[in-house]
Design an enzyme around this catalytic site. Structure first.
Site, PDB file in Angstrom:
ATOM      1  N   ASP A 144      14.153  13.632  11.049  1.00  0.00           N
ATOM      2  CA  ASP A 144      13.054  14.261  10.043  1.00  0.00           C
ATOM      3  C   ASP A 144      12.041  14.873  10.657  1.00  0.00           C
ATOM      4  OD1 ASP A 144      11.503  14.899   8.360  1.00  0.00           O
ATOM      5  OD2 ASP A 144      10.805  12.963   7.667  1.00  0.00           O
TER       6      ASP A 144
ATOM      7  N   ASP B 232      11.002  13.413  -7.593  1.00  0.00           N
ATOM      8  CA  ASP B 232      10.732  13.359  -6.294  1.00  0.00           C
ATOM      9  C   ASP B 232      10.387  11.854  -6.585  1.00  0.00           C
ATOM     10  OD1 ASP B 232      10.488  13.191  -3.300  1.00  0.00           O
ATOM     11  OD2 ASP B 232      10.812  15.764  -3.520  1.00  0.00           O
TER      12      ASP B 232
ATOM     13  N   ASP C 170      17.073  10.534   0.269  1.00  0.00           N
ATOM     14  CA  ASP C 170      16.272  11.604   1.392  1.00  0.00           C
ATOM     15  C   ASP C 170      15.892  10.799   3.087  1.00  0.00           C
ATOM     16  OD1 ASP C 170      14.953  13.755   2.227  1.00  0.00           O
ATOM     17  OD2 ASP C 170      13.528  14.173   1.191  1.00  0.00           O
TER      18      ASP C 170
ATOM     19  N   ARG D 176      20.115  13.910   3.367  1.00  0.00           N
ATOM     20  CA  ARG D 176      19.580  14.342   3.506  1.00  0.00           C
ATOM     21  C   ARG D 176      20.528  14.237   5.282  1.00  0.00           C
ATOM     22  NH1 ARG D 176      13.321  15.588   5.414  1.00  0.00           N
ATOM     23  NH2 ARG D 176      14.308  13.379   6.709  1.00  0.00           N
TER      24      ARG D 176
ATOM     25  N   ASP E 120      14.015  20.688   5.346  1.00  0.00           N
ATOM     26  CA  ASP E 120      12.936  21.329   4.928  1.00  0.00           C
ATOM     27  C   ASP E 120      12.530  22.298   5.370  1.00  0.00           C
ATOM     28  OD1 ASP E 120      12.511  18.864   3.405  1.00  0.00           O
ATOM     29  OD2 ASP E 120      11.408  18.395   5.824  1.00  0.00           O
TER      30      ASP E 120
ATOM     31  N   HIS F 216      14.249  24.466  -5.119  1.00  0.00           N
ATOM     32  CA  HIS F 216      12.713  23.155  -4.767  1.00  0.00           C
ATOM     33  C   HIS F 216      11.664  23.146  -3.916  1.00  0.00           C
ATOM     34  CE1 HIS F 216      11.444  19.041  -3.362  1.00  0.00           C
ATOM     35  NE2 HIS F 216      12.225  18.486  -2.917  1.00  0.00           N
TER      36      HIS F 216
END
Length: 873
Positions: free
Chosen positions: A276, A416, A529, A588, A604, A662
């Site tokens: 991440d 979300d 996610d 993701r 992201d 997004h």
């Protein structure tokens, strides 16, 4: 006359299909603060990863490994041979397989390991079928085996061990030609006093010999405040591959990098370790959210692939140089060469060499191993509207109505993490989403859908049913001491389900049943996610490597975790419909084989022109390794785009496979109509272009599902002998018939488009102006411009009646766009089914027609295309 439009009513398309009954009738405060870029100190470099540093310290050209030819055993399906490390006398077992479809499999493991080493399960769709290996010759220097074709052989050299695949006088690929094979065997820790065995880590002369006391990181490793206990000690593996005649290599996503991979000489290797990474940097080899250990090489002569089947942390070194004595066994010559070295922390060496020779052959070979892209429902190819977060049901209703008020089609609105009750997934916030069925029914009435997020970290709360059931069934990942592993994520203290356990995956899938996921309906789909997994207070923002999945450490399975999450979720959506409906799941994190379960996105990103530009090679790289359903957050997740950037991103996203806007919680609202009437009109037009091309998109995904060919592909895939295409990554092909060159630079007044195919022609998709192939074309652009060209000789289906969603368009007529070749001919296809079930496969309910335009006449016939459907279960 070079371009023709032909309107075909649906009633004509549905005539005569005997197989189809015309179905178309606190920590969080830090995370949310204004951080402007990734904190690289949170993530390791190679020198900070002890096994990577050890392997990189190995000196080329001094391999201690020798093949013991007297141990060779050859059966009809495989060759086995022992290797010995002459420095420490440890023996390895080599297995070689000749696979159907022009592939070779190489496996190396310890001959007598102290404990089993991890071998990756659930990625291959079946045991690859083999073909006979036959011995051509053998002497004290090695053996030669036939690979079927008269001139193709596999040469095993004994001292030092080396493997060459040759075709006639040419070496296609060499293994261990640089002597970088290394295999850290398991051993008792020297200071434990277990047994009488001592050990040396001496693999090469003058390297590591008698220095084990200086190698403290082998048995325990600390990064920042985190200590990895490493109970099994050092277990790293490394192997080098040499590719004579090759200058261009691609693949090994995910990296925010150009399509063509760069040399890593003097720099860090490319890293494959699902992480991440907050607001990632561009043009560097840092690991990102997903990992696919597949590398493709391409030259004018041949395309090949290397699939390194290992789920542990992996680094890939690439070096390009002129090399001698590599092209010909008999006649030395000097040619370009690319060397690739793979380094993994644990597991075994299990590698598939895909010999092509064409790009389409490599795609088919890889698909035969790991499966093809799942066939999405048609509506998943429409436009998706998302942000973190739509605050309540009235907000959802208002946004939905806004699309109608501004005449912009869309298919999905997304929720979300804030939609759930205290970030307890499978629930709804009682204050803001108290009537989820009413909200979903409002979308059903307009033939639209919703996606809700369900992340794989579970709030530790004794009153939360999901947590209680997972704990009672003992299905959480364990820490090194045997207790439930806990870390911080969005809900606070969280447990992490052990998705490597089939029982956990089965239970997770059952939670998507309508009587388990309260408030859910048929038009609710799922977003996974944070499935790297993300652990905010863990090392490198992920799980500790000494956490346990049954008897295996997390270090062994890390890159598999995200695949298992998406697999279980997709299975759940299929099961809730009784096996009838196709799922849609976005994830993701991913690994080899993730293509079987849904879509991915590039994570992201930021509202910057450079991030818009990088989305193209990132998705192209994923397509090359089987994952076609890729997109980037339109507008950028972080920061706020200018109106120009937002428009250009919509224009780009409309021509990428997954099309979703997004935005971050802290950014201003950016629904398409909030930037003034002129920009609203430009965005509307881009979205409408997407919907007009849905029949073509659907055909491409059908073919990708059947054959493994990428939907979005580099130019060199279709023009493999045109060296100009080998480094192009600012334009691309959709299928073989549409060429797209998005405008990705601020203030652009023109772009230069390369039109490949000397002797062919291309047509501007909007003006129908004809251009010759094999040239750089200067194209003036305005804010309304999206440079798109249709290949001469192709027929593309469209739907020109645009409605509020794709489902509202299902009975509308098709228009065929016929772009004539210089010879005045064209061909194309149209595929139709019900758009959402498995009936195309289970009941053969579909229409697939091939159209041919010749002699000023359009004709059609059944399309007989070899398709290989893969069961995602």
């Amino acid at each position: 006359m070079g371009f023709i439009r032909i309107l075909i009513e649906l009633s004509l398309i549905c005539m005569n299909p005997p197989r189809m009954s015309c179905l178309l009738a606190v920590w969080l405060a830090v995370v949310l603060s204004g951080i402007q870029a990734v904190d690289r100190s949170n993530f390791k470099t190679c020198i900070q990863s002890s096994f990577c540093k050890r392997m990189r310290d190995v000196v080329p050209g001094h391999s201690p490994y020798r093949a013991l030819l007297e141990t060779l055993e050859l059966s009809n399906t495989r060759l086995t041979l022992q290797l010995i490390n002459d420095n420490n006398k440890v023996r390895l077992l080599l297995e070689l397989y000749r696979l159907q479809g022009n592939m070779t499999r190489l496996k190396i493991n310890e001959l007598k390991p102290l404990r089993p080493r991890f071998e990756v399960p659930d990625v291959l769709i079946a045991d690859p079928p083999t073909e006979p290996l036959s011995l051509v010759s053998q002497d004290e220097g090695g053996v030669v085996l036939s690979l079927g074709a008269d001139a193709r052989h596999l040469v095993v050299s004994a001292r030092p061990f080396r493997l060459d695949i040759v075709e006639g006088p040419h070496v296609l690929l060499s293994v261990n030609s640089r002597g970088l094979l290394a295999f850290e065997h398991q051993r008792p820790r020297k200071d434990t006093g277990i047994g009488q065995l001592t050990y040396s880590v001496c693999l090469y002369p003058c390297l590591w010999c008698d220095k084990e006391e200086d190698q403290a990181d082998m048995w325990e490793e600390t990064f920042k405040s985190h200590t990895d206990s490493k109970p099994n000690g050092p277990t790293a593996i490394s192997m080098d591959f040499s590719l004579p005649g090759v200058e261009h290599v691609y693949g090994i996503p995910e990296h925010a990098e150009n399509l063509r991979l760069k040399t890593t000489d003097g720099h860090d290797p490319y890293r494959l370790y699902n992480l991440d990474v907050f607001q990632y940097e561009l043009y560097n080899p840092m690991a990102l959210y997903g990992s696919v250990p597949v590398l493709l090489s391409h030259s004018t002569q041949r395309t090949m692939g290397i699939f390194w089947l290992n789920a542990a942390e992996t680094w890939v070194d690439i070096s390009s140089k002129a090399a001698e004595n590599t092209d010909s066994v008999q006649a030395p010559s000097k040619v370009a060469q690319t060397d690739v070295r793979w380094i993994s922390e644990s597991g075994i060496i299990d590698v598939f060499i895909m010999l092509g020779p064409k790009p389409t052959d490599v795609f088919a070979q890889y698909a035969s191993l790991t499966g093809t892209q799942s066939f999405p429902p048609l509506f998943a190819l429409g436009y998706h509207q998302c942000r973190w977060n739509y605050k309540d049901q009235e907000d959802v209703r208002s946004v939905d109505q806004g699309f109608d008020d501004h005449d912009i089609p869309y298919d999905f609105i997304w929720l979300d993490i804030e939609h759930a009750d205290g970030k307890r997934y499978f629930t709804w916030d009682p204050a803001h989403f108290s009537q989820p069925r009413e909200m979903l029914q409002g979308l059903v009435d307009k033939r639209r859908k919703m996606v809700a997020i369900v992340d794989p970290h579970i709030k530790v709360d004794s009153g939360y049913r999901v947590h209680k059931e997972i704990r009672s069934k003992n299905l959480y990942v364990k820490n090194k001491d045997g207790g439930d592993y806990e870390g911080w994520c969005w809900p606070g203290t969280s447990g992490y389900p052990d998705f490597t356990n089939p029982e956990m995956r089965s239970w997770w899938a059952s939670m998507f049943a309508y009587d388990q996921y309260e408030g859910s309906m048929e038009n609710l789909y799922i977003w996974n996610d944070m499935n790297e997994p993300s652990v905010f207070n863990g090392p490198e923002v992920t799980m500790h490597k000494d956490a346990l999945h049954g008897s295996w450490e997390h270090r062994d399975i890390h890159n598999l975790y995200g695949l298992y999450v998406q697999m279980a979720t997709a299975d759940g959506l299929i099961q809730r419909s009784g096996g009838v409906e196709r799922p849609f799941v976005l994830a993701r994190a991913f690994f080899a084989g993730s293509q079987r379960y849904g879509a991915v996105w590039t994570g992201d990103n930021a509202a910057e022109w450079s991030h818009l530009k990088i989305s193209i090679p990132m998705c192209l790289s994923l397509g090359l390794v089987g994952i076609s359903f890729c997109g980037a957050d339109v507008g950028g997740f972080f920061k706020s785009p200018s109106s120009e950037l937002l428009v250009r991103w919509y224009q780009t996203g409309a021509y990428q496979p997954f099309f979703r806007a997004h935005a971050h919680l802290d950014t201003p609202r950016r629904e398409p109509w909030l930037f003034g009437p002129e920009n609203t009109a430009l965005i509307r037009e881009a979205v409408r272009q997407r919907y007009a091309l849905l029949p073509y998109w659907y055909l491409l995904f059908y073919k990708a599902h059947g054959t493994g060919q990428p939907v979005m592909r580099p130019l060199w895939v279709e023009y493999p002998e045109d060296v100009t295409t080998f480094t192009i990554d600012d334009e691309y092909l959709l299928g073989e018939d549409l060429l797209v060159h998005p405008v990705t630079d601020e203030g652009s007044k023109e772009v230069t488009v390369y039109l490949p195919g000397t002797g062919g022609v291309w047509y501007d998709a909007f003006t129908f102006q004809r251009h010759e192939g094999g040239q750089n074309l200067y194209v003036p652009v305005t804010m309304s411009s999206i440079p798109v060209f249709q290949r001469g000789g192709s027929i593309i289906p469209r739907k020109n009646r645009i409605r509020r969603s794709s489902s509202c368009m299902e009975k509308d007529p098709y228009t065929l766009y016929v772009a004539l070749s210089p010879q005045g001919t064209a061909e194309g296809e149209l595929y139709i089914d019900d758009g959402h079930t498995f009936n195309y496969e289970q009941k053969k309910q579909f229409v697939h027609r091939r159209f041919i335009f010749a002699d000023s006449t359009l004709s059609s016939r059944l399309a007989f295309v070899h398709l290989r459907f893969v069961d995602s279960s």
